[in-house]
Motif scaffolding. Structure first.
Motif, PDB file in Angstrom:
ATOM      1  N   GLY A  53      37.209  39.460  38.251  1.00 12.99           N
ATOM      2  CA  GLY A  53      36.562  40.610  37.622  1.00 12.99           C
ATOM      3  C   GLY A  53      37.437  41.842  37.713  1.00 12.99           C
ATOM      4  O   GLY A  53      38.022  42.121  38.760  1.00 12.99           O
ATOM      5  N   LEU A  54      37.520  42.580  36.616  1.00 10.98           N
ATOM      6  CA  LEU A  54      38.332  43.798  36.551  1.00 10.98           C
ATOM      7  C   LEU A  54      37.422  44.988  36.267  1.00 10.98           C
ATOM      8  O   LEU A  54      36.698  45.008  35.268  1.00 10.98           O
ATOM      9  N   LYS A  55      37.480  45.984  37.133  1.00 15.32           N
ATOM     10  CA  LYS A  55      36.634  47.175  37.013  1.00 15.32           C
ATOM     11  C   LYS A  55      37.501  48.384  36.680  1.00 15.32           C
ATOM     12  O   LYS A  55      38.556  48.581  37.287  1.00 15.32           O
ATOM     13  N   GLY A  56      37.043  49.183  35.729  1.00 19.62           N
ATOM     14  CA  GLY A  56      37.809  50.378  35.397  1.00 19.62           C
ATOM     15  C   GLY A  56      37.365  51.009  34.104  1.00 19.62           C
ATOM     16  O   GLY A  56      36.286  50.729  33.580  1.00 19.62           O
ATOM     17  N   GLU A  57      38.222  51.887  33.568  1.00 21.04           N
ATOM     18  CA  GLU A  57      37.939  52.600  32.333  1.00 21.04           C
ATOM     19  C   GLU A  57      38.949  52.198  31.269  1.00 21.04           C
ATOM     20  O   GLU A  57      40.124  51.948  31.572  1.00 21.04           O
ATOM     21  N   PHE A  58      38.481  52.174  30.016  1.00 24.39           N
ATOM     22  CA  PHE A  58      39.329  51.741  28.907  1.00 24.39           C
ATOM     23  C   PHE A  58      39.514  52.871  27.902  1.00 24.39           C
ATOM     24  O   PHE A  58      38.585  53.604  27.597  1.00 24.39           O
ATOM     25  N   THR A  59      40.734  53.008  27.377  1.00 21.72           N
ATOM     26  CA  THR A  59      41.043  53.981  26.333  1.00 21.72           C
ATOM     27  C   THR A  59      41.750  53.275  25.199  1.00 21.72           C
ATOM     28  O   THR A  59      42.685  52.499  25.427  1.00 21.72           O
ATOM     29  N   GLU A  60      41.316  53.535  23.973  1.00 19.63           N
ATOM     30  CA  GLU A  60      41.954  52.925  22.811  1.00 19.63           C
ATOM     31  C   GLU A  60      43.411  53.353  22.733  1.00 19.63           C
ATOM     32  O   GLU A  60      43.756  54.486  23.048  1.00 19.63           O
TER      33      GLU A  60
ATOM     34  N   LEU B 107      42.614  51.010  36.043  1.00 19.80           N
ATOM     35  CA  LEU B 107      42.070  49.932  36.868  1.00 19.80           C
ATOM     36  C   LEU B 107      41.611  50.476  38.222  1.00 19.80           C
ATOM     37  O   LEU B 107      42.377  51.125  38.924  1.00 19.80           O
ATOM     38  N   LYS B 108      40.354  50.190  38.557  1.00 20.23           N
ATOM     39  CA  LYS B 108      39.776  50.738  39.787  1.00 20.23           C
ATOM     40  C   LYS B 108      39.537  49.698  40.876  1.00 20.23           C
ATOM     41  O   LYS B 108      39.623  50.013  42.060  1.00 20.23           O
ATOM     42  N   ALA B 109      39.204  48.466  40.477  1.00 26.54           N
ATOM     43  CA  ALA B 109      38.900  47.449  41.493  1.00 26.54           C
ATOM     44  C   ALA B 109      38.944  46.052  40.878  1.00 26.54           C
ATOM     45  O   ALA B 109      38.895  45.887  39.656  1.00 26.54           O
ATOM     46  N   ILE B 110      39.046  45.047  41.762  1.00 25.60           N
ATOM     47  CA  ILE B 110      39.115  43.647  41.345  1.00 25.60           C
ATOM     48  C   ILE B 110      38.212  42.814  42.253  1.00 25.60           C
ATOM     49  O   ILE B 110      38.090  43.091  43.453  1.00 25.60           O
TER      50      ILE B 110
ATOM     51  N   ASP C 169      22.880  44.652  37.389  1.00 29.91           N
ATOM     52  CA  ASP C 169      23.105  45.244  36.076  1.00 29.91           C
ATOM     53  C   ASP C 169      24.244  46.249  36.116  1.00 29.91           C
ATOM     54  O   ASP C 169      25.112  46.259  35.245  1.00 29.91           O
ATOM     55  N   GLU C 170      24.240  47.101  37.126  1.00 36.72           N
ATOM     56  CA  GLU C 170      25.279  48.119  37.263  1.00 36.72           C
ATOM     57  C   GLU C 170      26.652  47.477  37.451  1.00 36.72           C
ATOM     58  O   GLU C 170      27.645  47.910  36.853  1.00 36.72           O
ATOM     59  N   THR C 171      26.702  46.436  38.271  1.00 38.81           N
ATOM     60  CA  THR C 171      27.974  45.743  38.510  1.00 38.81           C
ATOM     61  C   THR C 171      28.468  45.076  37.236  1.00 38.81           C
ATOM     62  O   THR C 171      29.659  45.115  36.930  1.00 38.81           O
ATOM     63  N   GLY C 172      27.550  44.487  36.483  1.00 40.45           N
ATOM     64  CA  GLY C 172      27.932  43.832  35.235  1.00 40.45           C
ATOM     65  C   GLY C 172      28.582  44.788  34.264  1.00 40.45           C
ATOM     66  O   GLY C 172      29.558  44.453  33.587  1.00 40.45           O
ATOM     67  N   ILE C 173      28.055  46.019  34.175  1.00 36.85           N
ATOM     68  CA  ILE C 173      28.627  47.031  33.290  1.00 36.85           C
ATOM     69  C   ILE C 173      29.985  47.478  33.811  1.00 36.85           C
ATOM     70  O   ILE C 173      30.942  47.641  33.048  1.00 36.85           O
ATOM     71  N   SER C 174      30.092  47.662  35.127  1.00 40.85           N
ATOM     72  CA  SER C 174      31.355  48.114  35.720  1.00 40.85           C
ATOM     73  C   SER C 174      32.471  47.103  35.520  1.00 40.85           C
ATOM     74  O   SER C 174      33.623  47.474  35.276  1.00 40.85           O
ATOM     75  N   TYR C 175      32.124  45.825  35.609  1.00 41.61           N
ATOM     76  CA  TYR C 175      33.136  44.776  35.508  1.00 41.61           C
ATOM     77  C   TYR C 175      33.176  44.170  34.099  1.00 41.61           C
ATOM     78  O   TYR C 175      33.060  42.969  33.924  1.00 41.61           O
TER      79      TYR C 175
ATOM     80  N   ALA D 119      32.959  40.757  47.751  1.00 39.20           N
ATOM     81  CA  ALA D 119      34.124  41.539  48.167  1.00 39.20           C
ATOM     82  C   ALA D 119      34.730  42.258  46.967  1.00 39.20           C
ATOM     83  O   ALA D 119      34.874  41.691  45.885  1.00 39.20           O
ATOM     84  N   GLU D 120      35.057  43.532  47.160  1.00 39.70           N
ATOM     85  CA  GLU D 120      35.674  44.330  46.106  1.00 39.70           C
ATOM     86  C   GLU D 120      36.991  44.901  46.627  1.00 39.70           C
ATOM     87  O   GLU D 120      37.033  45.514  47.696  1.00 39.70           O
ATOM     88  N   TYR D 121      38.056  44.689  45.877  1.00 37.75           N
ATOM     89  CA  TYR D 121      39.389  45.156  46.273  1.00 37.75           C
ATOM     90  C   TYR D 121      39.743  46.375  45.428  1.00 37.75           C
ATOM     91  O   TYR D 121      39.966  46.277  44.221  1.00 37.75           O
ATOM     92  N   THR D 122      39.752  47.535  46.089  1.00 40.24           N
ATOM     93  CA  THR D 122      39.957  48.806  45.388  1.00 40.24           C
ATOM     94  C   THR D 122      41.441  49.083  45.194  1.00 40.24           C
ATOM     95  O   THR D 122      42.219  49.030  46.146  1.00 40.24           O
ATOM     96  N   THR D 123      41.806  49.383  43.957  1.00 42.91           N
ATOM     97  CA  THR D 123      43.212  49.646  43.638  1.00 42.91           C
ATOM     98  C   THR D 123      43.548  51.123  43.833  1.00 42.91           C
ATOM     99  O   THR D 123      42.663  51.975  43.912  1.00 42.91           O
TER     100      THR D 123
END
Length: 207
Positions: free
Chosen positions: A166-173, A83-86, A18-24, A132-136
């Motif tokens: 999969g792209l992990k990170g934060e979004f800003t309008e 962008l934090k990870a892929i 669940d946590e991974t799904g929200i992150s990605y 595997a997670e590739y941290t940017t």
């Protein structure tokens, strides 16, 4: 017996699903209409690999390269992304990409443009489940409105297959109102600029 990495990945996935799904969830912030994948064998298939975490193992939706093993994704976002990870999922075969190159804010890149130095590169492992997670480098990718992913090679096959990115990170309008205000204020308004000659004539008539 499953490889050690897959086994551990499976355990972690079960506990953190669940946590991974929200992150990605950055796939929801992609401008899918303008997303393009160069050298895809099936038109539009590149868009299908950007999907919910829960659908990452849906092997019916995938992209395969056409003329050779290279794939290049031009990914526009509808705002700004930190962008934090892929994560990249492929087959446990030589069709799995072996290298990934990232370019920030370079819209409409082609394979000819990919000869320039990438903002970050990763050597990939064969990943069939997303363990595997590739941290940017967050300092580099802290304000991204367009991301280019270049997969130049695989593990030896003639074509490359990818099932999930999969792209992990934060979004800003994206904020456009500031530009609009500047444009409005920079346009001269007649009522704000009185004509000295008109004022002089009116003064003469009043005498």
């Amino acid at each position: 017996m499953a490889p050690h990495g897959e086994c551990c990945g499976g355990a972690n996935h079960h506990h953190e699903s669940d946590e991974t799904g929200i992150s990605y969830s950055l796939y929801t912030k992609i401008n899918k209409e303008n997303l393009e994948c160069l050298n895809e064998a099936g038109e539009g298939s590149g868009k299908t690999v950007f999907k919910p975490w829960e659908e990452r193992l849906n092997y019916e939706a995938f992209v395969e390269s056409d003329a050779d093993e290279e794939l290049l994704f031009n990914i526009p976002f509808v705002g700004n992304v930190k962008l934090k990870a892929i994560k990249v999922i492929g087959e446990d075969s030589d069709t799995h990409p072996s290298k990934m190159r990232l370019f920030k804010n370079r819209p409409s890149m082609t394979f000819d443009d990919s000869s320039v130095k990438a903002d970050q590169e990763f050597e990939l492992v064969k990943d069939t489940s997303g363990f595997a997670e590739y941290t940017t480098k967050v300092v580099t990718f802290n304000s991204v409105n367009h991301l280019t992913l270049h997969f130049p090679t695989n593990f030896g096959a003639e074509t490359t297959k990818i099932y999930y990115i999969g792209l992990k990170g934060e979004f800003t309008e994206a904020h456009h109102h500031g530009v609009t205000i500047c444009t409005y204020e920079s346009r001269p308004m007649p009522q704000d600029h009185k004509n000295p000659l008109t004022e002089f004539s009116q003064a003469r008539l009043g005498q």
